[in-house]
Motif scaffolding. Structure first.
Motif, PDB file in Angstrom:
ATOM      1  N   ILE A 377       0.821  -1.212   0.000  1.00  0.00           N
ATOM      2  CA  ILE A 377       0.000   0.000   0.000  1.00  0.00           C
ATOM      3  C   ILE A 377       0.848   1.252   0.000  1.00  0.00           C
ATOM      4  O   ILE A 377       0.616   2.200  -0.741  1.00  0.00           O
ATOM      5  N   ALA A 378       1.869   1.220   0.857  1.00  0.00           N
ATOM      6  CA  ALA A 378       2.688   2.421   0.989  1.00  0.00           C
ATOM      7  C   ALA A 378       3.289   2.813  -0.353  1.00  0.00           C
ATOM      8  O   ALA A 378       3.233   3.972  -0.768  1.00  0.00           O
ATOM      9  N   THR A 379       3.858   1.804  -1.055  1.00  0.00           N
ATOM     10  CA  THR A 379       4.476   2.106  -2.339  1.00  0.00           C
ATOM     11  C   THR A 379       3.431   2.564  -3.348  1.00  0.00           C
ATOM     12  O   THR A 379       3.655   3.499  -4.110  1.00  0.00           O
ATOM     13  N   ALA A 380       2.287   1.888  -3.317  1.00  0.00           N
ATOM     14  CA  ALA A 380       1.244   2.229  -4.291  1.00  0.00           C
ATOM     15  C   ALA A 380       0.795   3.666  -4.088  1.00  0.00           C
ATOM     16  O   ALA A 380       0.610   4.402  -5.046  1.00  0.00           O
ATOM     17  N   LEU A 381       0.658   4.087  -2.854  1.00  0.00           N
ATOM     18  CA  LEU A 381       0.200   5.443  -2.588  1.00  0.00           C
ATOM     19  C   LEU A 381       1.269   6.457  -2.946  1.00  0.00           C
ATOM     20  O   LEU A 381       0.998   7.518  -3.472  1.00  0.00           O
ATOM     21  N   SER A 382       2.500   6.125  -2.654  1.00  0.00           N
ATOM     22  CA  SER A 382       3.564   7.083  -2.915  1.00  0.00           C
ATOM     23  C   SER A 382       3.904   7.114  -4.395  1.00  0.00           C
ATOM     24  O   SER A 382       4.484   8.070  -4.873  1.00  0.00           O
ATOM     25  N   GLY A 383       3.512   6.102  -5.088  1.00  0.00           N
ATOM     26  CA  GLY A 383       3.834   6.031  -6.515  1.00  0.00           C
ATOM     27  C   GLY A 383       3.083   7.068  -7.326  1.00  0.00           C
ATOM     28  O   GLY A 383       3.275   7.222  -8.517  1.00  0.00           O
ATOM     29  N   ARG A 384       2.224   7.764  -6.701  1.00  0.00           N
ATOM     30  CA  ARG A 384       1.386   8.757  -7.381  1.00  0.00           C
ATOM     31  C   ARG A 384       2.185   9.917  -7.956  1.00  0.00           C
ATOM     32  O   ARG A 384       2.703  10.662  -7.200  1.00  0.00           O
TER      33      ARG A 384
ATOM     34  N   PHE C  92      -4.775  12.561   1.908  1.00  0.00           N
ATOM     35  CA  PHE C  92      -3.637  12.488   0.998  1.00  0.00           C
ATOM     36  C   PHE C  92      -3.368  13.800   0.286  1.00  0.00           C
ATOM     37  O   PHE C  92      -4.248  14.628   0.113  1.00  0.00           O
ATOM     38  N   GLN C  93      -2.134  13.922  -0.222  1.00  0.00           N
ATOM     39  CA  GLN C  93      -1.771  15.126  -0.959  1.00  0.00           C
ATOM     40  C   GLN C  93      -2.612  15.270  -2.218  1.00  0.00           C
ATOM     41  O   GLN C  93      -3.052  16.353  -2.576  1.00  0.00           O
ATOM     42  N   PHE C  94      -2.796  14.140  -2.937  1.00  0.00           N
ATOM     43  CA  PHE C  94      -3.541  14.230  -4.194  1.00  0.00           C
ATOM     44  C   PHE C  94      -4.961  13.688  -4.041  1.00  0.00           C
ATOM     45  O   PHE C  94      -5.557  13.198  -4.977  1.00  0.00           O
ATOM     46  N   TYR C  95      -5.484  13.787  -2.824  1.00  0.00           N
ATOM     47  CA  TYR C  95      -6.891  13.513  -2.490  1.00  0.00           C
ATOM     48  C   TYR C  95      -7.291  12.041  -2.674  1.00  0.00           C
ATOM     49  O   TYR C  95      -7.996  11.493  -1.859  1.00  0.00           O
ATOM     50  N   GLN C 149     -11.804  22.078  -2.688  1.00  0.00           N
ATOM     51  CA  GLN C 149     -13.054  21.349  -2.428  1.00  0.00           C
ATOM     52  C   GLN C 149     -12.804  19.850  -2.416  1.00  0.00           C
ATOM     53  O   GLN C 149     -13.349  19.112  -1.592  1.00  0.00           O
ATOM     54  N   GLN C 150     -11.933  19.388  -3.322  1.00  0.00           N
ATOM     55  CA  GLN C 150     -11.642  17.960  -3.363  1.00  0.00           C
ATOM     56  C   GLN C 150     -10.991  17.507  -2.065  1.00  0.00           C
ATOM     57  O   GLN C 150     -11.297  16.441  -1.522  1.00  0.00           O
ATOM     58  N   GLN C 151     -10.105  18.332  -1.549  1.00  0.00           N
ATOM     59  CA  GLN C 151      -9.441  17.952  -0.309  1.00  0.00           C
ATOM     60  C   GLN C 151     -10.443  17.923   0.839  1.00  0.00           C
ATOM     61  O   GLN C 151     -10.348  17.079   1.727  1.00  0.00           O
ATOM     62  N   ARG C 152     -11.412  18.837   0.818  1.00  0.00           N
ATOM     63  CA  ARG C 152     -12.452  18.807   1.853  1.00  0.00           C
ATOM     64  C   ARG C 152     -13.224  17.496   1.793  1.00  0.00           C
ATOM     65  O   ARG C 152     -13.576  16.917   2.824  1.00  0.00           O
ATOM     66  N   VAL C 153     -13.511  17.051   0.560  1.00  0.00           N
ATOM     67  CA  VAL C 153     -14.181  15.754   0.412  1.00  0.00           C
ATOM     68  C   VAL C 153     -13.311  14.655   1.022  1.00  0.00           C
ATOM     69  O   VAL C 153     -13.793  13.769   1.725  1.00  0.00           O
ATOM     70  N   GLY C 154     -12.002  14.760   0.742  1.00  0.00           N
ATOM     71  CA  GLY C 154     -11.082  13.780   1.310  1.00  0.00           C
ATOM     72  C   GLY C 154     -11.138  13.786   2.830  1.00  0.00           C
ATOM     73  O   GLY C 154     -11.122  12.726   3.474  1.00  0.00           O
ATOM     74  N   ILE C 155     -11.221  14.997   3.410  1.00  0.00           N
ATOM     75  CA  ILE C 155     -11.281  15.092   4.863  1.00  0.00           C
ATOM     76  C   ILE C 155     -12.606  14.527   5.368  1.00  0.00           C
ATOM     77  O   ILE C 155     -12.648  13.788   6.367  1.00  0.00           O
ATOM     78  N   ALA C 156     -13.687  14.862   4.673  1.00  0.00           N
ATOM     79  CA  ALA C 156     -14.994  14.334   5.073  1.00  0.00           C
ATOM     80  C   ALA C 156     -14.970  12.815   5.097  1.00  0.00           C
ATOM     81  O   ALA C 156     -15.485  12.166   6.010  1.00  0.00           O
ATOM     82  N   LEU C 165      -8.153   9.131  15.245  1.00  0.00           N
ATOM     83  CA  LEU C 165      -6.849   9.550  14.750  1.00  0.00           C
ATOM     84  C   LEU C 165      -6.931   9.925  13.268  1.00  0.00           C
ATOM     85  O   LEU C 165      -7.525   9.211  12.467  1.00  0.00           O
ATOM     86  N   LEU C 166      -6.315  11.077  12.913  1.00  0.00           N
ATOM     87  CA  LEU C 166      -6.235  11.456  11.500  1.00  0.00           C
ATOM     88  C   LEU C 166      -4.770  11.527  11.092  1.00  0.00           C
ATOM     89  O   LEU C 166      -3.961  12.148  11.768  1.00  0.00           O
ATOM     90  N   LEU C 167      -4.431  10.884   9.971  1.00  0.00           N
ATOM     91  CA  LEU C 167      -3.065  10.932   9.467  1.00  0.00           C
ATOM     92  C   LEU C 167      -3.066  11.681   8.131  1.00  0.00           C
ATOM     93  O   LEU C 167      -3.783  11.304   7.212  1.00  0.00           O
ATOM     94  N   CYS C 168      -2.284  12.748   8.058  1.00  0.00           N
ATOM     95  CA  CYS C 168      -2.278  13.566   6.844  1.00  0.00           C
ATOM     96  C   CYS C 168      -0.905  13.556   6.195  1.00  0.00           C
ATOM     97  O   CYS C 168       0.086  13.888   6.840  1.00  0.00           O
ATOM     98  N   ASP C 169      -0.882  13.223   4.900  1.00  0.00           N
ATOM     99  CA  ASP C 169       0.382  13.203   4.155  1.00  0.00           C
ATOM    100  C   ASP C 169       0.390  14.378   3.185  1.00  0.00           C
ATOM    101  O   ASP C 169      -0.199  14.317   2.120  1.00  0.00           O
ATOM    102  N   GLU C 170       1.083  15.449   3.544  1.00  0.00           N
ATOM    103  CA  GLU C 170       1.162  16.651   2.716  1.00  0.00           C
ATOM    104  C   GLU C 170      -0.227  17.122   2.269  1.00  0.00           C
ATOM    105  O   GLU C 170      -0.469  17.320   1.085  1.00  0.00           O
ATOM    106  N   PRO C 171      -1.129  17.370   3.169  1.00  0.00           N
ATOM    107  CA  PRO C 171      -2.502  17.669   2.766  1.00  0.00           C
ATOM    108  C   PRO C 171      -2.647  18.949   1.956  1.00  0.00           C
ATOM    109  O   PRO C 171      -3.576  19.099   1.186  1.00  0.00           O
ATOM    110  N   THR C 172      -1.710  19.887   2.124  1.00  0.00           N
ATOM    111  CA  THR C 172      -1.854  21.127   1.373  1.00  0.00           C
ATOM    112  C   THR C 172      -0.817  21.245   0.273  1.00  0.00           C
ATOM    113  O   THR C 172      -0.653  22.316  -0.314  1.00  0.00           O
ATOM    114  N   GLY C 173      -0.122  20.162  -0.002  1.00  0.00           N
ATOM    115  CA  GLY C 173       0.980  20.212  -0.970  1.00  0.00           C
ATOM    116  C   GLY C 173       0.555  20.656  -2.357  1.00  0.00           C
ATOM    117  O   GLY C 173       1.346  21.221  -3.104  1.00  0.00           O
ATOM    118  N   ASP C 174      -0.716  20.428  -2.738  1.00  0.00           N
ATOM    119  CA  ASP C 174      -1.134  20.745  -4.101  1.00  0.00           C
ATOM    120  C   ASP C 174      -2.044  21.966  -4.153  1.00  0.00           C
ATOM    121  O   ASP C 174      -2.697  22.228  -5.147  1.00  0.00           O
TER     122      ASP C 174
END
Lengths: 384, 385, 230
Positions: A377-384, C92-95, C149-156, C165-174
């Motif tokens: 999963i990790a690789t698949a997600l980061s592969g974006r 995620f960064q790209f939603y 708006q897409q990121q808000r959907v992602g958050i929803a 617990l919420l884990l965010c990977d570069e949520p505002t990167g894009d």
């Protein structure tokens, strides 16, 4: 199913692709239906054949004297012998070929399973020019009871030197499985008395009914032996063999049908496997996301399989449906006696089709599913 | 323009290996379609070829009026000599006309697999070998006229039981020995031949089935026909032997050929949809490549053509593979249908047909995707990830 | 509901072909429940790895990973999957939205795994969309929305199952500056009002400032950056 919107959305992601795949699958299954349906027809022929009947005709072409009827009937084990002879000709235009079977009075007893009532048989006895026309033939030539029509038959020599035979439609009777394009039954006497003198009291074939089905082959041989050295040697053909298309033509048509159906399935398998592999590849990150949300391996694989199964099963259903339509239309375009059996879409055809569809879906989904299972999963997600 | 087409197409083909499996969908689709169609048509094509060889245009057949098969025709003893002296018939070395009184009856045989079958028993008269010079005895000897002897064709020997020299054929007055095996290079090889007059006596028949003549020249048919059809003592039809067999072939193979074409059509349409699918996806994959070329100044038309060429390349490849498989499996194999023995045929003409079908599928399947490729919005495609 | 995070002596190495590339060398980390933590650091320093381990997306080679009292290192892949469904939300960064589903359809996804009825699911989706301020866009597809708006959907989607617990990977990167600030305010709101523990990986110092605690990774080691009172 609550997951259906998800599956549907996945399939319709590329609507053109989904539609094209569906159409391709549908056509392969149309072929499947036609070929396996034809095999079903062949199987039914064999089933319908009675094991206590046989056809007897001249060994070396030509007609046989009707008088032999009594000689055959007197043989032990023979219950009854009837005569029938055919007139092949056309109505108005040589393109409109018809084939009339002229039956004597005993045919009704030897072939009691014909869907013709005693009253109807009586009609053509009372009126010698009478004809029993099956529904398919009646529709094709626009005939109804009471109509008179003329068949031109250049091959049967008539006493009056003409080639035309006038018939009156006595009744329209139900079609029969073994006469795929319909039939016409007339009165044997009518034909017999109108022929040239040298051909009178002769018939094209006998229908022999034996009392003990286990002795049919034995009696057949006895009949052949009895007349082997006579003026008219005879040849027998038991109904079981006569209705067995493979034995008759020497060509294993059932195998050909199966091979064609398989070729079609192979083509479809390639297409759907490819389509699906591509779709999964394109959406790898999406599947990874589903896994992060908490969809299990089994769940994700299930989605992929469903994505494969929908076009396969739907295509199978539509394909068999189309095959049914085609097999209902085709008989109207073939001249009778061309010997092309009409495929029957019976239950087993549907069952086989759906089994094949499920198998194709399963195999198509196998490789992508495996990939998804092994996905990191990790690789698949980061592969974006 | 041509140069542009060449460059764009070459680039396209270079990128093909990257689209290997999708491209294989087209190849497999056409291979399956053409393979199956040619396999099925090998039966009707083989039968037609067998008939065509048997029908020599330098021969004519005389049958009673309205007969469509030899077995339906009856030429009386009185009619035969009148036919033989008609103009237009070649003369043998002994000065007599090359006109043979023939017989054609069905005779039951046992097929190689033990099932009951039929074949034709022909009667040759004295001019038989003269009218059919292609007949050669390959084993044993020719039957003697007036004797109760039979020769069997090489095809019959393979496909039926008890067809060797020395085996016996059952006829009304007893068993006739097979004294020789013949070859003719055509359909007759699945049949038996005996002496007409002797057979007539045995079978208690009085009429011949037909008179087969060798024409004095290809054009003399008209003379012969006119003479015979205007003779009030005769009621006959005259046909060139090749035409006669062509008509027989048409009647017998119609249903089979139809079946082959129906199957072929259905599968071709299925392959067509697969083709469309693959090409649409190919155009989509090549998006960036196409956009770049357009930005550089290459025209839309060469781009469109490159798609069509891709389609043609893949489908023809598939068709050839399918045709090759059909050829390897079936061509030349001896087969039996009813009472006709023939060689299955996957001929160059049919392979050509398969290729034409493939090109048709490619054109139909490539048209829409090629238009899409030509219309690709360049700017968006350049920006896309 | 909040979750506490504990990493004790975690070692993690990645396999690149035949090579084994070590990323975390015995890392330890304690995050009390209800904290909004940001994690910064150069690429390859291990921040995404930490996120993946905490989220149960990956296994550590050794050490303990305890989230909300659960020892993740003892769970199998299948058990981790089940655990994720109710305990973590990912952003995620790209939603990573499904393009063919509407906003509501996307948000509903985690709920499909539960046994809630259709109406119950719809109710929760509505609530989640309301919290992120997208109730009137419920039937729109991602393709019809801006990045924010897409990121808000992602958050929803991440909060609809109410995970602690919420884990965010570069949520505002894009996203552009203004939109990024909106998203980060939303995250703050989720932390303060809804008591969610948030661990956010980011490149952007301004984004990191929104957190109540900032950390940095460098060569597999963890450092406190600054303690900002909320």
């Amino acid at each position: 199913m609550k997951y259906f919107p998800l599956v549907w959305a996945a399939i319709m992601r590329k609507p053109t692709r989904a539609v094209l795949t569906l159409l391709s699958v549908m056509l392969a299954f149309t072929l499947f239906g036609l070929t396996i349906g034809m095999n079903a027809t062949f199987a039914k022929f064999k089933e319908d054949a009675r094991d206590d009947r046989m056809f007897v005709f001249a060994r070396f072409s030509g007609l046989v004297p009707v008088a032999l009827e009594r000689q055959i009937e007197s043989m032990p084990g023979v219950e009854m012998v009837a005569s029938s002879s055919g007139i092949g000709g056309y109505i108005k235009d040589p393109k409109n070929r018809v084939f009339v079977q002229m039956m004597d009075d005993k045919v009704a007893k030897v072939n009691p399973e014909y869907p013709i009532t005693p009253a109807q048989w009586q009609m053509i006895r009372d009126d010698r020019m009478g004809m029993l026309v099956s529904k398919m033939q009646a529709d094709r030539w626009h005939l109804k009871p009471g109509d008179t029509f003329v068949i031109a038959s250049p091959m049967v020599k008539k006493l009056d030197g003409t080639m035309s035979w006038t018939f009156k439609v006595a009744a329209v009777t139900p079609d029969m499985n073994i006469f795929g394009q319909g039939y016409m039954f007339g009165n044997f006497d009518y034909m017999d008395k109108a022929r040239t003198l040298s051909d009178q009291s002769k018939t094209g074939q006998f229908r022999v009914k034996v009392s003990d089905p286990t002795k049919t082959a034995e009696i057949a041989q006895q009949i052949e032996d009895k007349f082997a050295n006579s003026a008219t040697p005879l040849q027998t053909l038991t109904e079981k063999v006569a209705f067995d298309v493979t034995a008759n033509t020497g060509m294993d048509i059932a195998a050909v049908d199966r091979d064609v159906a398989l070729a079609g399935m192979f083509m479809v398998l390639f297409l759907t496997a490819n389509s699906l592999a591509q779709a999964v590849r394109e959406r790898f990150a999406e599947f990874a996301t589903l896994k992060t949300i908490g969809f299990s391996d089994g769940g994700v694989i299930g989605l992929v399989f469903a994505e494969a199964a929908v076009p396969c099963l739907l295509g199978a259903g539509l394909g068999i449906g189309l095959a049914t339509i085609i097999s209902n239309i085709i008989p109207h375009f073939l001249p009778p006696g061309q010997g092309l059996p009409i495929p029957t879409m019976e239950v087993m055809v549907f069952v086989w089709a759906f089994l094949c569809a499920a198998l194709v879906a399963f195999i198509s989904a196998a490789l992508p599913a495996l990939r998804l299972r092994q996905m990191d999963i990790a690789t698949a997600l980061s592969g974006r | 323009m041509l140069r542009q087409i060449w460059i764009v197409s070459a680039l396209n083909f270079k990128s093909l290996p990257g689209r290997f499996w999708q491209s294989m969908v087209i190849v497999v689709g056409l291979a399956a379609t053409i393979g199956v169609m040619l396999s099925m048509l090998s039966v009707s094509a083989g039968m037609r070829e067998g008939y065509a060889k048997a029908g020599d245009p330098g021969r004519a057949i005389v049958i009673s009026k309205g007969a469509e098969q030899e077995g339906q025709s009856a030429i009386t003893r009185a009619m035969a000599p009148l036919i033989a002296v008609a103009p237009g018939i070649a003369k043998d070395t002994d000065g007599k006309p090359l006109a043979d009184r023939t017989l054609n009856v069905g005779v039951p045989v046992l097929r190689a697999d033990g099932s009951k079958g039929f074949t034709s028993m022909r009667g040759f008269s004295d001019k038989g070998p003269g009218v059919r010079p292609e007949l050669k005895i390959v084993a044993g000897r020719m039957f003697q006229p007036g004797k109760r002897e039979i020769i069997a064709g090489v095809g019959a020997r393979i496909m039926f039981r008890h067809m060797q020299v020395g085996d016996k054929v059952i006829l009304p007055d007893g068993q006739w020995p097979i004294v020789g095996i013949f070859s003719t290079g055509d359909q007759l090889e699945g049949q038996l031949i005996g002496d007409t007059e002797t057979l007539l006596t045995t079978l208690h028949k009085t009429n011949y089935n037909s008179v087969l003549v060798r024409l004095s020249s290809l054009d003399s048919l008209t003379t012969l026909k006119r003479a015979l059809t205007t003779n009030p003592a005769l009621s006959v039809d005259v046909m060139r032997h090749s035409d006669w067999y062509a008509r027989l072939a048409d009647q017998q193979t119609f249903a089979l050929a139809l079946l082959g074409y129906i199957v072929g059509t259905v599968m071709a349409i299925g392959a067509l949809f697969g083709c469309l699918n693959t090409l649409y996806s190919a155009v989509s994959t090549r998006g960036r490549e196409i956009a770049t070329l357009r930005a550089l100044g290459y025209g839309a038309f060469p781009v469109a053509v490159s798609v069509i060429l891709e389609a043609i390349l893949l489908s023809v490849a598939g068709a050839l593979i399918g045709a090759g498989i059909a050829w390897a499996l079936y061509d030349g194999k001896l087969d039996l249908f009813g009472n006709t023995i023939f060689h299955l045929s996957v001929s160059p003409k049919q392979i050509e047909l398969g290729v034409i079908w493939a090109i048709a599928v490619a054109l139909l399947g490539g048209l829409l995707p090629s238009i899409r490729a030509a219309r690709l919005p360049v700017v968006d495609a350049l920006r896309a990830t | 509901m909040s979750a506490a995070i504990s990493l004790r002596n975690v070692v993690k190495a990645y396999k690149r072909g035949k090579e084994s590339v070590p990323v975390l060398h015995g890392l330890s980390l304690e995050i009390p429940a209800g904290q909004f933590v940001s994690l910064m650091g150069p690429s390859g320093s291990g921040k995404t790895t930490i996120l993946n381990l905490v989220g149960g997306l990956d296994h550590a080679n050794s050490g303990e990973v305890i989230v909300g009292g659960e020892h993740l290192e003892t769970l199998s892949g299948g058990q981790l999957t089940k655990w994720r469904a109710g305990h973590v939300g990912f952003i995620f960064q790209f939603y990573n939205l499904m393009p063919m589903l509407s906003a509501a359809g996307n948000v509903e996804l985690p709920l499909l795994l539960t046994s809630l009825s259709k109406s119950e699911r719809a109710r929760r989706v509505e609530i989640a969309l309301e919290i992120v301020g997208l109730k009137d866009r419920a039937s729109h597809k991602p393709g019809e929305m801006s990045g924010g708006q897409q990121q808000r959907v992602g958050i929803a989607r991440a909060i609809v199952a109410d995970p602690p617990l919420l884990l965010c990977d570069e949520p505002t990167g894009d996203l552009d500056r203004a939109t990024a600030d909106e998203i980060l305010s939303l995250l703050q709101q989720l932390n303060r009002q809804h008591k969610k523990t948030i661990l956010m990986v980011t490149h952007d110092p301004k984004a990191a400032d929104h957190a109540s605690r900032q950390m940095e990774t460098d060569k597999g080691q963890l450092f406190e950056r600054a303690l900002v009172s909320a």
